[in-house]
Every structure is written in structure tokens, then in C-alpha cells.
Design a protein around this motif. Structure first.
Motif, PDB file in Angstrom:
ATOM      1  N   PHE A   6       0.849  -1.194   0.000  1.00  0.00           N
ATOM      2  CA  PHE A   6       0.000   0.000   0.000  1.00  0.00           C
ATOM      3  C   PHE A   6       0.887   1.248   0.000  1.00  0.00           C
ATOM      4  O   PHE A   6       2.100   1.172   0.256  1.00  0.00           O
ATOM      5  N   GLU A   7       0.263   2.381  -0.313  1.00  0.00           N
ATOM      6  CA  GLU A   7       0.965   3.660  -0.341  1.00  0.00           C
ATOM      7  C   GLU A   7       0.308   4.620   0.638  1.00  0.00           C
ATOM      8  O   GLU A   7      -0.909   4.609   0.819  1.00  0.00           O
ATOM      9  N   SER A   8       1.140   5.430   1.269  1.00  0.00           N
ATOM     10  CA  SER A   8       0.647   6.439   2.207  1.00  0.00           C
ATOM     11  C   SER A   8       1.566   7.645   2.163  1.00  0.00           C
ATOM     12  O   SER A   8       2.790   7.488   2.324  1.00  0.00           O
ATOM     13  N   GLU A   9       0.974   8.809   1.890  1.00  0.00           N
ATOM     14  CA  GLU A   9       1.725  10.063   1.806  1.00  0.00           C
ATOM     15  C   GLU A   9       2.877   9.945   0.819  1.00  0.00           C
ATOM     16  O   GLU A   9       3.989  10.409   1.066  1.00  0.00           O
ATOM     17  N   ILE A  22       4.166 -10.196  11.939  1.00  0.00           N
ATOM     18  CA  ILE A  22       3.714  -9.393  10.802  1.00  0.00           C
ATOM     19  C   ILE A  22       4.482  -8.088  10.872  1.00  0.00           C
ATOM     20  O   ILE A  22       4.388  -7.335  11.858  1.00  0.00           O
ATOM     21  N   VAL A  23       5.272  -7.838   9.825  1.00  0.00           N
ATOM     22  CA  VAL A  23       6.240  -6.748   9.833  1.00  0.00           C
ATOM     23  C   VAL A  23       5.849  -5.707   8.794  1.00  0.00           C
ATOM     24  O   VAL A  23       5.412  -6.057   7.686  1.00  0.00           O
ATOM     25  N   LEU A  24       6.013  -4.455   9.114  1.00  0.00           N
ATOM     26  CA  LEU A  24       5.762  -3.346   8.198  1.00  0.00           C
ATOM     27  C   LEU A  24       7.095  -2.854   7.661  1.00  0.00           C
ATOM     28  O   LEU A  24       7.978  -2.435   8.422  1.00  0.00           O
ATOM     29  N   TYR A  25       7.275  -2.922   6.329  1.00  0.00           N
ATOM     30  CA  TYR A  25       8.478  -2.438   5.671  1.00  0.00           C
ATOM     31  C   TYR A  25       8.157  -1.166   4.897  1.00  0.00           C
ATOM     32  O   TYR A  25       7.108  -1.075   4.251  1.00  0.00           O
ATOM     33  N   LYS A  26       9.068  -0.228   4.938  1.00  0.00           N
ATOM     34  CA  LYS A  26       8.952   0.966   4.104  1.00  0.00           C
ATOM     35  C   LYS A  26       9.994   0.878   3.000  1.00  0.00           C
ATOM     36  O   LYS A  26      11.175   0.671   3.267  1.00  0.00           O
ATOM     37  N   SER A  27       9.534   1.017   1.738  1.00  0.00           N
ATOM     38  CA  SER A  27      10.441   0.917   0.600  1.00  0.00           C
ATOM     39  C   SER A  27      11.092   2.262   0.310  1.00  0.00           C
ATOM     40  O   SER A  27      10.633   3.308   0.769  1.00  0.00           O
ATOM     41  N   GLY A  28      12.147   2.209  -0.458  1.00  0.00           N
ATOM     42  CA  GLY A  28      12.820   3.443  -0.871  1.00  0.00           C
ATOM     43  C   GLY A  28      14.154   3.625  -0.182  1.00  0.00           C
ATOM     44  O   GLY A  28      14.671   2.736   0.505  1.00  0.00           O
ATOM     45  N   ALA A  49      -9.569   0.900   6.223  1.00  0.00           N
ATOM     46  CA  ALA A  49     -10.833   1.261   6.870  1.00  0.00           C
ATOM     47  C   ALA A  49     -10.654   2.643   7.474  1.00  0.00           C
ATOM     48  O   ALA A  49      -9.901   2.807   8.439  1.00  0.00           O
ATOM     49  N   ASP A  50     -11.347   3.651   6.899  1.00  0.00           N
ATOM     50  CA  ASP A  50     -11.209   5.037   7.377  1.00  0.00           C
ATOM     51  C   ASP A  50      -9.742   5.472   7.401  1.00  0.00           C
ATOM     52  O   ASP A  50      -9.247   6.043   8.394  1.00  0.00           O
ATOM     53  N   LYS A  51      -9.040   5.169   6.336  1.00  0.00           N
ATOM     54  CA  LYS A  51      -7.633   5.533   6.152  1.00  0.00           C
ATOM     55  C   LYS A  51      -6.685   4.841   7.121  1.00  0.00           C
ATOM     56  O   LYS A  51      -5.501   5.171   7.189  1.00  0.00           O
ATOM     57  N   ASN A  52      -7.187   3.900   7.880  1.00  0.00           N
ATOM     58  CA  ASN A  52      -6.356   3.079   8.755  1.00  0.00           C
ATOM     59  C   ASN A  52      -6.181   1.697   8.133  1.00  0.00           C
ATOM     60  O   ASN A  52      -7.072   1.193   7.443  1.00  0.00           O
ATOM     61  N   LYS A 295      -2.476  -5.366  -3.541  1.00  0.00           N
ATOM     62  CA  LYS A 295      -2.273  -3.930  -3.384  1.00  0.00           C
ATOM     63  C   LYS A 295      -3.593  -3.307  -2.946  1.00  0.00           C
ATOM     64  O   LYS A 295      -4.623  -3.497  -3.588  1.00  0.00           O
ATOM     65  N   ILE A 296      -3.533  -2.569  -1.826  1.00  0.00           N
ATOM     66  CA  ILE A 296      -4.750  -1.968  -1.286  1.00  0.00           C
ATOM     67  C   ILE A 296      -4.668  -0.457  -1.359  1.00  0.00           C
ATOM     68  O   ILE A 296      -3.597   0.148  -1.229  1.00  0.00           O
ATOM     69  N   GLU A 297      -5.818   0.139  -1.606  1.00  0.00           N
ATOM     70  CA  GLU A 297      -5.982   1.589  -1.613  1.00  0.00           C
ATOM     71  C   GLU A 297      -7.224   1.909  -0.778  1.00  0.00           C
ATOM     72  O   GLU A 297      -8.029   1.014  -0.491  1.00  0.00           O
TER      73      GLU A 297
END
Length: 456
Positions: A6-9, A22-28, A49-52, A295-297
Motif C-alpha cells: 500500500f501507499e501512504s503520503e 507481521i512486519v511493516l516495511y517501508k520501501s525506498g 478502513a477510514d484511512k487506517n 495492493k490496497i488503496e
């Protein structure tokens, strides 16, 4: 799912399952990771759900957990369901949040009956409702269903189950109930079902099936009086034993079916809504750099191929040079056709060998059955003779029993007569003793008183 993108900001993120975490990775360039959940023993799925970000998984505590990742990166957990039975295991999650309804799909295993798998659907909209969609028997442990929702929020589901053969079924969720299932296809083996709904609410399904050789199949269901509609004929897009993970995408009103074959990405395109497809063509990218992810939006989701940087598989939308063949779908290049024919010949050769083997086994079984039938006939004759002999012996035994009873009766009579004789003997002996005693007394008297008596 094992990975969600997913993408955020303006930044790309991955949710990944790794060793019960369950791990959250940030790319870049400023890549980083954050361990969100440490008690997940299954795969997971996620949605907006409501931007969460909302995550669904099965925990070590045997709970189906809905975890919400807030903007401040804090996790809020909610238990949807708890299993007391330790033989139950849950996996293959799919999470869809639409119109404030939370839909959770998963398969339920029972370790005491491993061949039976339940496909279940939980819907939460203030209250929790459970739907058992199907009982799956002898299915290979891999994703065997695919679900999508249309622009009106209706769910559409395809799933594979094993009966006498394997079948792929379609059903839709309307007015809080699942409609009657319809059969999409039937084959010896079916795998990798994938479903996509276009803006006109037409349903596009692809899957891999095998009777003699594996084929990539496509079928469309048009609206035409929703939800009934009608199914078009099946179309074969590819022939190969190496077809993996087909996926349907809709790009600029064109329908793309993309899959992996012989370690290469292939695609076939339909520009007429799925009525016909181009011949398959190779994409430049290699599958080793990409994997199938969700991929979720905030307002949609899709299954797609993406690399480790979060970049999706690029598609060239300008395909003016693509050739379409509306009559025949045997559409590979010469090399692929030759490979297909070679594989098919090997399959036929193997089938012929198997046929010979089966015929030999059949002849052997027929011979064994003949011997057993012969033994059965002999056994029947022996049983018949046995029953006849048993009847004879039974008659003899009855006669002997009658004679024995008569002898016993005579014996009793003789015993009584003997007893009477014994009593008579005792009486006679008593009389004899009395006479003997009287005679002795007379003799004594004669000895002592004989002369005086004579004188008198």
C-alpha cells in the motif's frame, strides 16, 4: 496473503508475514521496518478502513484477530472469534472492507480430519454472522478460492472443490446470503482460480485446469439481468505444464491475463471485453524479481505482481501490433506449439503405458476373481454337503435320544422291581430266621426233657 502493498503520503509500504510476526516495511532510500504483531501463526490479509490499515490473522491464543494500525503506528486488537478446540487451525485469509462491512474469508482445518476443509465467511456490521460456504475434500493446501467486489459492494466468489472430479464454482453474496452456486468448469485437476469484476459488472475468471495437459482457461459472465446473466464459452489462453499464478487485470478497458510460464511472464489481452484474446506474448521482466501481492488503496484493492521496491509489473498499454485470433485459441509461436505437442505426445505415451499396466492388472484381477469364484462354488458344494450330513446326523441323534429315553425309563422300572425283590428277600430272611430259632428250641427241649416225656 503473505504480502500486502500500500501507499501512504507518497511512500510505499509492505506488510509481510515472517516467523509468526507481521512486519511493516517501508520501501525506498529511507527503508525501515517495524514489527507490528508477534503472535500470528497463520498468513494474514489487510485492507483500508477510514484511512487506517486493518489486519486479520490467527493468533497463538487461537483467536481470529482484527488489528487496526492507527496513524500513530499503534495497534488496536479486536477478537472476532475464539476457538477452544486445539485441533482447529485457520489460514488462507482474505479481508474485504466495503460499505462499513467487514468480510473475512478463511479456510478452517481440523487436525483430527485433515482431508476435510471448511471455507468460511465472517461478516461483521455491528453483529457477527458466520457463513459456511463449502466443504472442501482432499484439496491441495494452496489458495483455492478468489473473491472480489464490484462497484456496488457485492461480493463475487469462485472456489475449487473435489468431488468425483475437481470443479470450480461461482457464487455471489446478495442481501446477506450466498446465492446458489453455478459450475464454471470441471476437470481432473483445477488450481489458481482468479476473479475480476469490470465497471459493467461483467465477471472475468481465469484458472489452470488439467485433463491430459495443463491449460490456462478463461470464462466471462455478462450482466444481462443481474445476478443471473449468462456464461460465455470457455477460452483456452495457453497450454503448458509450467503455468503458474494467472492474474486478471483491467487496464484502459482492456482485459489482461498475465501468468508465469517457463520462468517468464506471459500476457494475453482482450480489447473486446473478453470475447477474444490476443496470442500470448512475453514480457521483458523476469518472475524472479516479482511476486504476486495484494495492493490496497482506500477505495479499492487488486491482486498484482510487484517487486521488492513496491513497483508493479509494468504493462505496455499500446499494443497495436498484437494479433488477435477470434476463431482459434491455439495461439503460441511455433516453438511453444512444438513444446506443447512434445509434452502432449509424452502424456499420451505415458497414458498408453498406464493403459497397458491397467489392462495387465485387470487381467490379473480377473484371474484372481475367477479363482475366488471357483473357490466360492466349491465352498457352496461343501456347505451343501455339510448341511445334508448335519440333517442326517440330527435325525440319528434324535433317534438315539428316543432310544436313550426308553432305556432310561426301563432302567427306572428295573430299579423299582429290584427294590421290591430286595424287600421280599428281607421278609423271607426274617421268616427263615424265625423258623430256625423255633426248631433250635424244640431240639433243646427234646434233649433235656425227652425221657420224662417218654415216660409220661
Amino acid at each position: 496473503m503473505d504480502k500486502v502493498l500500500f501507499e501512504s503520503e507518497g511512500k510505499k509500504y509492505y506488510l509481510v508475514s515472517a516467523q509468526n510476526n507481521i512486519v511493516l516495511y517501508k520501501s525506498g532510500e529511507d527503508s525501515s521496518k517495524m514489527n507490528l504483531i508477534d503472535n500470528a501463526i497463520s498468513d494474514f490479509d489487510a485492507s483500508f478502513a477510514d484511512k487506517n490499515i486493518v489486519i486479520i490473522y490467527f493468533s497463538k491464543e487461537r483467536n481470529i484477530v482484527l488489528a487496526t494500525l492507527n496513524n500513530d503506528n499503534k495497534i488496536v486488537k479486536k477478537i472476532l472469534y475464539h476457538y477452544n478446540d486445539k485441533t482447529i487451525y485457520i489460514d488462507n485469509f482474505r479481508l474485504i472492507i466495503c460499505n462499513d462491512d467487514v468480510h473475512v474469508f478463511f479456510m478452517e482445518h481440523n487436525l483430527s480430519n485433515p482431508k476435510k476443509i471448511l471455507l468460511k465467511h465472517y461478516i461483521s456490521n455491528g453483529t457477527l454472522k458466520v457463513n459456511e460456504i463449502a466443504v472442501i475434500n482432499n484439496i491441495q493446501i494452496k489458495p483455492f478460492y478468489s473473491v472480489a467486489f464490484d462497484k456496488f459492494g457485492m461480493l463475487h466468489l469462485v472456489y475449487v472443490t473435489t468431488e468425483n472430479t475437481q470443479k470450480i464454482y461461482y457464487t455471489t453474496f446478495i442481501n446477506n446470503i450466498w446465492t446458489l452456486k453455478t459450475t464454471v468448469s470441471e476437470a481432473v485437476s483445477i488450481e489458481y482460480p482468479n476473479i475480476k469484476i469490470d465497471d459493467k459488472r461483467n465477471i472475468h475468471i481465469c484458472w489452470v485446469e488439467e485433463n491430459i495437459i495443463k491449460e490456462l482457461k478463461y470464462r466471462k459472465k455478462i450482466d444481462g439481468g443481474w445476478p443471473k446473466g449468462s456464461w460465455d464459452k470457455k477460452i483456452t489462453l495457453s497450454f503448458s505444464d509450467t503455468i503458474l499464478e494467472p492474474c486478471i487485470s483491467i487496464i484502459d478497458s482492456s482485459i489482461w491475463c498475465t501468468w508465469i510460464q517457463q520462468n517468464t511472464f506471459y500476457s494475453a489481452i482482450s480489447s473486446d471485453g473478453g470475447n477474444s484474446f490476443s496470442r500470448p506474448f512475453k514480457l521483458a521482466e523476469k518472475p524472479s524479481s516479482y511476486e504476486l501481492v495484494k495492493k490496497i488503496e482506500p477505495s479499492s484493492e487488486r491482486i498484482t505482481y510487484a517487486n521488492s521496491d513496491g513497483c508493479e509489473l509494468p504493462f505496455e498499454t499500446d499494443k497495436n501490433d498484437i494479433l488477435y485470433d477470434k476463431e482459434s485459441y491455439f495461439t503460441f509461436y511455433i516453438k511453444e506449439v512444438q513444446e506443447y505437442l512434445s509434452t502432449l505426445s509424452k502424456k499420451i505415451e505415458n497414458l498408453q503405458k498406464e493403459k497397458i499396466h491397467l489392462e495387465r492388472n485387470l487381467n490379473q484381477k480377473s484371474y484372481e476373481i475367477a479363482l475366488k469364484n471357483r473357490s466360492i462354488e466349491e465352498l457352496k458344494e461343501n456347505l451343501k454337503k455339510f448341511y445334508e450330513d448335519r440333517t442326517k446326523y440330527t435325525t440319528k441323534i434324535d433317534n438315539l435320544n428316543s432310544v436313550c429315553n426308553n432305556i432310561l425309563s426301563e432302567n427306572e422300572k428295573l430299579k423299582k422291581q429290584i427294590k421290591d425283590l430286595q424287600n421280599k428277600i428281607i421278609i423271607l430272611n426274617s421268616k427263615l430266621n424265625e423258623k430256625a430259632e423255633n426248631g433250635t428250641i424244640d431240639k433243646i427241649k427234646s434233649i433235656f426233657f425227652g425221657k420224662s416225656n417218654e415216660h409220661l
